[in-house]
Design a protein around this motif. Structure first.
Motif, mmCIF file in Angstrom:
data_model
loop_
_atom_site.group_PDB
_atom_site.id
_atom_site.type_symbol
_atom_site.label_atom_id
_atom_site.label_comp_id
_atom_site.label_asym_id
_atom_site.label_seq_id
_atom_site.Cartn_x
_atom_site.Cartn_y
_atom_site.Cartn_z
ATOM 1 N N ASN A 1 0.817 -1.207 0.000
ATOM 2 C CA ASN A 1 0.000 0.000 0.000
ATOM 3 C C ASN A 1 0.856 1.265 0.000
ATOM 4 O OD1 ASN A 1 -2.217 -1.717 0.177
ATOM 5 N ND2 ASN A 1 -2.075 -1.776 2.409
ATOM 6 N N ILE A 2 0.357 2.311 -0.635
ATOM 7 C CA ILE A 2 1.111 3.554 -0.805
ATOM 8 C C ILE A 2 0.608 4.597 0.190
ATOM 9 C CG2 ILE A 2 1.726 5.388 -2.413
ATOM 10 C CD1 ILE A 2 0.985 3.336 -4.656
ATOM 11 N N THR A 3 1.558 5.202 0.902
ATOM 12 C CA THR A 3 1.248 6.257 1.869
ATOM 13 C C THR A 3 2.145 7.454 1.597
ATOM 14 O OG1 THR A 3 0.653 4.629 3.554
ATOM 15 C CG2 THR A 3 1.134 6.841 4.327
ATOM 16 N N VAL A 4 1.588 8.647 1.696
ATOM 17 C CA VAL A 4 2.360 9.877 1.538
ATOM 18 C C VAL A 4 2.341 10.631 2.863
ATOM 19 C CG1 VAL A 4 2.540 12.083 0.336
ATOM 20 C CG2 VAL A 4 1.852 10.032 -0.918
ATOM 21 N N THR A 5 3.532 11.043 3.321
ATOM 22 C CA THR A 5 3.624 11.823 4.559
ATOM 23 C C THR A 5 4.236 13.191 4.265
ATOM 24 O OG1 THR A 5 5.825 11.021 5.181
ATOM 25 C CG2 THR A 5 3.934 9.716 5.911
ATOM 26 N N VAL A 6 3.926 14.156 5.113
ATOM 27 C CA VAL A 6 4.443 15.517 4.954
ATOM 28 C C VAL A 6 4.883 16.065 6.313
ATOM 29 C CG1 VAL A 6 3.129 16.118 2.879
ATOM 30 C CG2 VAL A 6 2.088 16.430 5.143
ATOM 31 N N GLN A 7 5.778 17.050 6.251
ATOM 32 C CA GLN A 7 6.248 17.706 7.476
ATOM 33 C C GLN A 7 6.708 19.111 7.110
ATOM 34 O OE1 GLN A 7 9.836 16.154 9.146
ATOM 35 N NE2 GLN A 7 9.915 17.645 10.803
ATOM 36 N N CYS A 8 6.523 20.061 8.012
ATOM 37 C CA CYS A 8 7.128 21.381 7.875
ATOM 38 C C CYS A 8 7.936 21.661 9.134
ATOM 39 C CB CYS A 8 6.088 22.463 7.652
ATOM 40 S SG CYS A 8 4.962 22.695 9.042
ATOM 41 N N ASP A 9 9.038 22.392 8.982
ATOM 42 C CA ASP A 9 9.837 22.705 10.171
ATOM 43 C C ASP A 9 9.812 24.212 10.434
ATOM 44 O OD1 ASP A 9 11.507 23.792 8.300
ATOM 45 O OD2 ASP A 9 13.194 22.462 8.693
ATOM 46 N N ALA A 10 10.785 24.720 11.109
ATOM 47 C CA ALA A 10 10.909 26.137 11.492
ATOM 48 C C ALA A 10 9.936 26.519 12.595
ATOM 49 C CB ALA A 10 10.714 27.055 10.289
ATOM 50 N N GLY A 11 9.579 25.528 13.412
ATOM 51 C CA GLY A 11 8.808 25.835 14.608
ATOM 52 C C GLY A 11 7.394 26.288 14.360
ATOM 53 N N SER A 12 6.783 25.831 13.299
ATOM 54 C CA SER A 12 5.421 26.272 13.017
ATOM 55 C C SER A 12 4.652 25.151 12.347
ATOM 56 C CB SER A 12 5.446 27.501 12.110
ATOM 57 O OG SER A 12 6.002 27.167 10.859
ATOM 58 N N ASP A 13 3.371 25.364 12.181
ATOM 59 C CA ASP A 13 2.572 24.440 11.391
ATOM 60 C C ASP A 13 1.994 25.215 10.211
ATOM 61 O OD1 ASP A 13 0.502 25.954 12.400
ATOM 62 O OD2 ASP A 13 -0.099 24.455 13.868
ATOM 63 N N THR A 14 1.557 24.498 9.225
ATOM 64 C CA THR A 14 0.995 25.151 8.049
ATOM 65 C C THR A 14 0.007 24.211 7.376
ATOM 66 O OG1 THR A 14 1.543 26.399 6.047
ATOM 67 C CG2 THR A 14 2.741 24.367 6.396
ATOM 68 N N SER A 15 -0.895 24.763 6.609
ATOM 69 C CA SER A 15 -1.910 23.947 5.946
ATOM 70 C C SER A 15 -1.514 23.686 4.501
ATOM 71 C CB SER A 15 -3.270 24.655 5.991
ATOM 72 O OG SER A 15 -3.207 25.878 5.292
ATOM 73 N N LEU A 16 -2.088 22.650 3.920
ATOM 74 C CA LEU A 16 -1.797 22.314 2.537
ATOM 75 C C LEU A 16 -2.960 21.534 1.935
ATOM 76 C CD1 LEU A 16 0.454 19.193 2.119
ATOM 77 C CD2 LEU A 16 -0.484 19.817 4.325
ATOM 78 N N GLY A 17 -3.028 21.560 0.630
ATOM 79 C CA GLY A 17 -3.861 20.639 -0.124
ATOM 80 C C GLY A 17 -2.925 19.661 -0.816
ATOM 81 N N ALA A 18 -3.437 18.535 -1.285
ATOM 82 C CA ALA A 18 -2.556 17.539 -1.892
ATOM 83 C C ALA A 18 -3.339 16.664 -2.874
ATOM 84 C CB ALA A 18 -1.915 16.665 -0.818
ATOM 85 N N THR A 19 -2.601 16.117 -3.830
ATOM 86 C CA THR A 19 -3.161 15.140 -4.772
ATOM 87 C C THR A 19 -2.136 14.040 -4.996
ATOM 88 O OG1 THR A 19 -2.310 16.344 -6.698
ATOM 89 C CG2 THR A 19 -4.566 16.856 -6.000
ATOM 90 N N MET A 20 -2.617 12.847 -5.396
ATOM 91 C CA MET A 20 -1.728 11.763 -5.784
ATOM 92 C C MET A 20 -2.366 10.993 -6.929
ATOM 93 S SD MET A 20 0.078 8.645 -3.629
ATOM 94 C CE MET A 20 -1.449 7.915 -3.030
ATOM 95 N N LEU A 21 -1.553 10.716 -7.967
ATOM 96 C CA LEU A 21 -1.983 9.909 -9.086
ATOM 97 C C LEU A 21 -1.080 8.702 -9.195
ATOM 98 C CD1 LEU A 21 -3.797 9.525 -11.608
ATOM 99 C CD2 LEU A 21 -2.078 10.799 -12.901
ATOM 100 N N VAL A 22 -1.667 7.497 -9.210
ATOM 101 C CA VAL A 22 -0.902 6.251 -9.346
ATOM 102 C C VAL A 22 -1.367 5.563 -10.624
ATOM 103 C CG1 VAL A 22 -0.222 4.100 -8.241
ATOM 104 C CG2 VAL A 22 -0.862 6.080 -6.824
ATOM 105 N N THR A 23 -0.419 5.237 -11.506
ATOM 106 C CA THR A 23 -0.742 4.617 -12.787
ATOM 107 C C THR A 23 0.067 3.345 -12.963
ATOM 108 O OG1 THR A 23 -1.116 6.804 -13.766
ATOM 109 C CG2 THR A 23 -0.846 4.963 -15.285
ATOM 110 N N ARG A 24 -0.604 2.272 -13.424
ATOM 111 C CA ARG A 24 0.120 1.024 -13.683
ATOM 112 C C ARG A 24 0.757 1.075 -15.063
ATOM 113 N NH1 ARG A 24 -1.944 -5.271 -13.109
ATOM 114 N NH2 ARG A 24 0.009 -6.203 -13.812
ATOM 115 N N CYS A 25 2.083 0.867 -15.102
ATOM 116 C CA CYS A 25 2.834 0.977 -16.355
ATOM 117 C C CYS A 25 3.127 -0.383 -16.987
ATOM 118 C CB CYS A 25 4.167 1.681 -16.104
ATOM 119 S SG CYS A 25 4.019 3.287 -15.279
ATOM 120 N N ALA A 26 3.209 -1.443 -16.205
ATOM 121 C CA ALA A 26 3.554 -2.762 -16.734
ATOM 122 C C ALA A 26 3.127 -3.835 -15.756
ATOM 123 C CB ALA A 26 5.061 -2.863 -16.980
#
Length: 205
Positions: A180-205
């Motif tokens: 299974n595929i999982t994506v993780t994120v982190q920001c540093d510099a002593g703060s938090d921030t918001s984000l949007g995200a997308t992921m596309l997975v395609t079978r090639c062979a």
């Protein structure tokens, strides 16, 4: 040796010559020697059909639509989440945006994963759209699979937190069922921030 009759030269021998000729493809009872082979031969109506055989395109290759799972894809997205300093947070995908085929799937009950159902080579592209306003520092994005593969990238935010950072990470992997595929994120510099995200997975062979 079997041969065709010679007109004007085989008087009295036509029966023998004809039988020799016919015996190449027939038994002594008159049935075809290859009747079983002919009966079980593939028919042109089975070309490219279920339980038949593959066809070839104009380049002498099997069309992608006749290969198992090739071209299957799934796309997931997240509208908004908060990434916290020092914490590698798994992205909980909010929904499935596009999908084709059964090689991979998304279960909203386990929203941090895209599940691999069939072994194959998969291309994975994950994009994070960071809202950097007032949040300077470095952004991190990682792609994990259950076989513990990790690819990671980091990106500094634009300016001093005055805009947005588009952060894309792409990798191609051979994956097995349950990798299974999982994506993780982190920001540093002593703060938090918001984000949007997308992921596309395609079978090639």
């Amino acid at each position: 040796m079997a041969r065709l009759p010679t007109p004007g030269s085989d008087d009295g021998n036509w029966g023998t010559v004809l039988n020799d000729f016919l015996s190449v493809a027939h038994t002594a009872t008159g049935t075809l020697q290859d009747a079983a082979t002919i009966a079980s031969a593939e028919q042109t109506t089975n070309k490219g059909a279920a339980n038949g055989y593959a066809s070839l395109d104009s380049t002498s290759k099997v069309p992608a639509v006749q290969l198992p799972g090739i071209g299957d894809y799934i796309g997931v997205r997240l509208s908004s989440m908060t990434a916290v300093d020092t914490t590698y947070t798994s992205i909980p995908w909010g929904s499935t945006t596009v999908t084709q085929g059964t090689s991979l799937s998304f279960d909203s009950g386990n929203p941090t994963q895209v599940k691999i159902n069939e072994a194959g080579v998969y291309s994975i592209t994950a994009t994070a759209d960071w809202s950097d306003t007032g949040k300077p520092g470095t952004r991190f994005i990682q792609i994990f699979t259950e076989c513990l593969f990790l690819v990671s990238d980091q990106r500094s935010c634009t300016g001093a937190g005055t805009g947005t950072t588009i952060h894309t990470l792409t990798v191609t992997l051979y994956l097995r069922p349950t990798d299974n595929i999982t994506v993780t994120v982190q920001c540093d510099a002593g703060s938090d921030t918001s984000l949007g995200a997308t992921m596309l997975v395609t079978r090639c062979a």
